[in-house]
Design a protein around this motif. Structure first.
Motif, PDB file in Angstrom:
ATOM      1  N   GLU A 129       0.909  -1.149  -0.027  1.00  0.00           N
ATOM      2  CA  GLU A 129       0.109  -0.047   0.003  1.00  0.00           C
ATOM      3  C   GLU A 129       0.987   1.323   0.034  1.00  0.00           C
ATOM      4  OE1 GLU A 129      -2.862  -0.111   3.029  1.00  0.00           O
ATOM      5  OE2 GLU A 129      -3.865  -1.889   2.351  1.00  0.00           O
ATOM      6  N   ARG A 130       1.913   1.290   0.756  1.00  0.00           N
ATOM      7  CA  ARG A 130       2.811   2.319   0.675  1.00  0.00           C
ATOM      8  C   ARG A 130       3.389   2.795  -0.640  1.00  0.00           C
ATOM      9  NH1 ARG A 130       8.302   3.647   0.921  1.00  0.00           N
ATOM     10  NH2 ARG A 130       8.750   5.551   2.222  1.00  0.00           N
ATOM     11  N   VAL A 132       1.768   2.024  -3.671  1.00  0.00           N
ATOM     12  CA  VAL A 132       0.777   2.762  -4.095  1.00  0.00           C
ATOM     13  C   VAL A 132       0.596   4.109  -4.004  1.00  0.00           C
ATOM     14  CG1 VAL A 132      -1.628   2.787  -4.652  1.00  0.00           C
ATOM     15  CG2 VAL A 132      -0.707   0.411  -4.349  1.00  0.00           C
ATOM     16  N   ALA A 133       0.605   4.345  -2.414  1.00  0.00           N
ATOM     17  CA  ALA A 133       0.373   5.941  -2.181  1.00  0.00           C
ATOM     18  C   ALA A 133       1.721   6.677  -2.893  1.00  0.00           C
ATOM     19  CB  ALA A 133       0.668   6.010  -0.829  1.00  0.00           C
ATOM     20  N   LYS A 137       1.169  10.051  -5.729  1.00  0.00           N
ATOM     21  CA  LYS A 137       1.805  11.319  -5.471  1.00  0.00           C
ATOM     22  C   LYS A 137       2.692  11.487  -6.646  1.00  0.00           C
ATOM     23  CE  LYS A 137       1.823  11.009  -0.303  1.00  0.00           C
ATOM     24  NZ  LYS A 137       2.342  10.665   1.021  1.00  0.00           N
ATOM     25  N   ARG A 163      -8.678  -1.376  -3.328  1.00  0.00           N
ATOM     26  CA  ARG A 163      -7.859  -0.908  -2.204  1.00  0.00           C
ATOM     27  C   ARG A 163      -6.950  -0.130  -2.966  1.00  0.00           C
ATOM     28  NH1 ARG A 163      -7.429   2.125   1.545  1.00  0.00           N
ATOM     29  NH2 ARG A 163      -5.551   2.044   2.881  1.00  0.00           N
ATOM     30  N   ALA A 164      -6.412  -0.116  -3.838  1.00  0.00           N
ATOM     31  CA  ALA A 164      -5.315   0.852  -4.702  1.00  0.00           C
ATOM     32  C   ALA A 164      -6.243   2.118  -4.878  1.00  0.00           C
ATOM     33  CB  ALA A 164      -4.726   0.266  -5.627  1.00  0.00           C
ATOM     34  N   GLU A 166      -9.090   3.302  -3.484  1.00  0.00           N
ATOM     35  CA  GLU A 166      -8.993   4.080  -2.165  1.00  0.00           C
ATOM     36  C   GLU A 166      -7.741   4.792  -1.844  1.00  0.00           C
ATOM     37  OE1 GLU A 166     -10.321   1.323   0.637  1.00  0.00           O
ATOM     38  OE2 GLU A 166     -12.122   0.683  -0.168  1.00  0.00           O
ATOM     39  N   ILE A 167      -6.837   4.323  -2.008  1.00  0.00           N
ATOM     40  CA  ILE A 167      -5.529   5.295  -1.797  1.00  0.00           C
ATOM     41  C   ILE A 167      -5.194   6.269  -2.724  1.00  0.00           C
ATOM     42  CG2 ILE A 167      -3.100   4.757  -1.792  1.00  0.00           C
ATOM     43  CD1 ILE A 167      -3.286   2.113  -0.915  1.00  0.00           C
ATOM     44  N   GLU A 170      -7.643   8.928  -1.526  1.00  0.00           N
ATOM     45  CA  GLU A 170      -7.215   9.624  -0.331  1.00  0.00           C
ATOM     46  C   GLU A 170      -5.970  10.725  -0.753  1.00  0.00           C
ATOM     47  OE1 GLU A 170      -6.230   6.387   2.065  1.00  0.00           O
ATOM     48  OE2 GLU A 170      -8.151   5.517   2.303  1.00  0.00           O
ATOM     49  N   GLU A 171      -5.098   9.998  -1.493  1.00  0.00           N
ATOM     50  CA  GLU A 171      -3.781  10.964  -1.490  1.00  0.00           C
ATOM     51  C   GLU A 171      -4.043  12.101  -2.733  1.00  0.00           C
ATOM     52  OE1 GLU A 171      -1.136  10.619   0.127  1.00  0.00           O
ATOM     53  OE2 GLU A 171      -1.767   8.891   1.213  1.00  0.00           O
TER      54      GLU A 171
END
Length: 520
Positions: A129-130, A132-133, A137, A163-164, A166-167, A170-171
């Motif tokens: 997940e990190r 992907v975030a 960015k 889930r990706a 969703e990230i 969020e970002e």
């Protein structure tokens, strides 16, 4: 009452239907601004049928705008690409098989992330997940406004793609995200290509829907409008903004559905002869047969659903070349200039329509304009046209069994004789606007394509789950629950996988909630 519209490269066709009755039809030259052509065609059928706009319950549109934009490399956005499949997919990066100029339009913002599922939906590697975030960015920092996310075996289990997304939300909430599991089928590279294609058309999809809405506002039509997709069914305006690639090849599909409606045939060959090309396909249970192979679009391989179509360079505007006593037809065409440049319309260029007029296939007043065409040129030219269609039909025949051939499209006037290799050749009434009629009768569909392990799930439970999933998708897209039915089920055993693995594809279709008729 409903209106069907099909925007082609040469003509924009419109039809107004009252239940199962065709009230009026119109064939309008496609303008550079396609919205003007739509307004003109709809205005004509409303006037001819003396129908008030308040009586219209729905408008269905078929358009080639998205296909043309991708093939011509126009109006495409750069795309941020995230593939959730490490460590297994490191060897072949995204866009590897894309034409160089096409890949340049998309850009090089590609990120490989650890994660993915196995064929049975179990976890192969956990999602990073990190990573992907970080990718989100970096994509935003480059000013990219759309992204495509593809995961290993995501059609079986889409949790990591979800889930990706969703990230990303969020970002980088301003980036529009396409998930490959919503578009493509099994096969990660082709599915990724389809997702990237879709993401690149994000802005054009929004602009096109707004243009259509503006056209209907000018016409004071307040009924909902729908866009036809390439399986012979419809999607809402909101849906097409999210999935514009679903419109690819919708023109030939509309014609085939219209041919089924006009002829009353469920299984047949269909040749849609337009101004530039002839598209030949196979009807199976009133729907176009789908291609079983990966489809090349603009030089890029994809695996989302597409009709099995053979296109040849034969149409009403196809140029006639008479070199060294040898006749050839096409593939170049007068296109929308047909009514200005063809001999029979007072122009100086001979095309296939001139041959049909000179041969007496068409009873119109301008025949005197083609009297100077030598008889042997007319005779050899129409023979060549019939030979071209015969060869193409023979290539598309599904079996040795003879099936009828339905001719539709404005160019159907080119054919007078029976075509060899079919049981009969027919041109139904309103054949010239079959594409618009096909759009007007289109339904809402739902589809699922997943791999199940029969040893653990059981065949009946797996089939039931797949059918329910397809039905849920149809209902979510706007289908009337009372009309939804299964139209195709395919089971493909995967012998190289354990657990009695079987790939199940299910397709369902139902009438629009706003439009219900006996025929639909």
């Amino acid at each position: 009452m409903r209106i069907g519209v099909d925007v082609g490269g040469t003509n924009t066709d419109a039809v107004i239907m009252d239940g199962e009755t065709v009230l009026a039809t119109s064939k309008h030259a496609t303008s550079k601004n396609v919205t003007d052509g739509i307004v003109g065609a709809i205005t004509a059928v409303l006037k001819e049928s003396e129908t008030e706009v308040q009586a219209i319950k729905a408008v269905m549109i078929g358009t080639t705008q998205f296909t043309n934009a991708f093939v011509e490399r126009k109006h495409l956005l750069p795309v941020g690409i995230v593939r959730i499949a490490l460590p297994s997919s490191r060897g072949i990066p995204p866009l590897t098989d894309w034409p160089v100029d096409m890949a340049a339009c998309i850009g090089d913002a590609c990120f490989l992330v650890e994660g993915g599922f196995k064929f049975d939906g179990s976890v192969a590697d956990a999602l990073d997940e990190r990573a992907v975030a970080v990718a989100a960015k970096k994509i935003a920092a480059r000013g990219i406004r759309t992204a495509a996310i593809t995961g290993l075996f995501s059609p079986v289990n889409s949790d990591m793609e979800l889930r990706a997304r969703e990230i990303f939300n969020e970002e980088t909430p301003d980036i529009a995200v396409t998930l490959s599991s919503d578009i493509g089928r099994m096969g990660i590279l082709e599915r990724e290509n389809a997702a990237v294609m879709n993401a690149s058309l994000s802005d054009l999809a929004k602009a096109t829907v707004l243009a259509f809405a503006s056209a209907f506002e000018r016409l004071d039509i307040r009924a909902p409008f729908y866009i036809s997709q390439n399986d012979g069914t419809l999607m809402s305006a909101e849906f097409v903004q999210r999935y514009p690639v679903s419109t690819f090849a919708s023109g030939p599909t509309n014609s085939m559905r219209g041919a089924a409606y006009l002829s009353g045939l469920e299984d047949a060959l269909v040749a849609d002869i337009g101004g530039t090309t002839t598209d030949i396909g196979v009807l199976s249970h009133r729907f176009p047969r789908e291609s079983a192979l990966s489809v090349d679009i603009g030089g890029v391989r994809t695996n989302f659903r597409m009709p099995d179509i053979l296109a040849i360079g034969l149409g009403g505007g196809s140029l006639v070349h008479n070199d060294a006593a040898k006749i050839s037809i096409g593939p170049t065409s007068l296109g929308y200039s047909l009514t200005k440049k063809a001999l029979c319309f007072g122009g100086m260029i001979m095309c296939a329509t001139d041959l049909a007029v000179a041969a007496g296939y068409v009873d119109i007043d301008v025949r005197t304009r083609v009297l100077n065409v030598p008889p042997d040129v007319v005779r050899n030219g129409v023979t060549k046209i019939h030979e071209m269609l015969t060869d193409a039909v023979d290539r598309m025949r599904p079996s040795a069994e003879l099936k009828p051939l339905v001719l539709v499209g404005g160019g159907s006037i080119l054919i007078r004789d029976d075509i060899a290799g079919v049981s009969k050749t027919l041109i139904p009434e309103h054949a010239s606007v079959a594409n618009a009629i096909g759009a007007s009768i289109a339904q809402i569909s739902g589809e699922t394509d997943r791999v199940f392990a029969y040893e653990t799930t059981g065949r009946e439970a797996a089939l039931s789950e797949a059918k329910q999933e397809a039905c849920d998708r149809a209902l979510a897209a706007g289908a009337d629950p009372e009309t939804v039915s299964v139209i195709d089920v395919e089971e493909i055993p995967l012998a190289y996988m354990p657990g009695g693995a079987v790939r199940i594809r299910v397709k369902v279709a139902g009438a629009l909630k706003e439009v219900r008729s006996k025929h639909l």
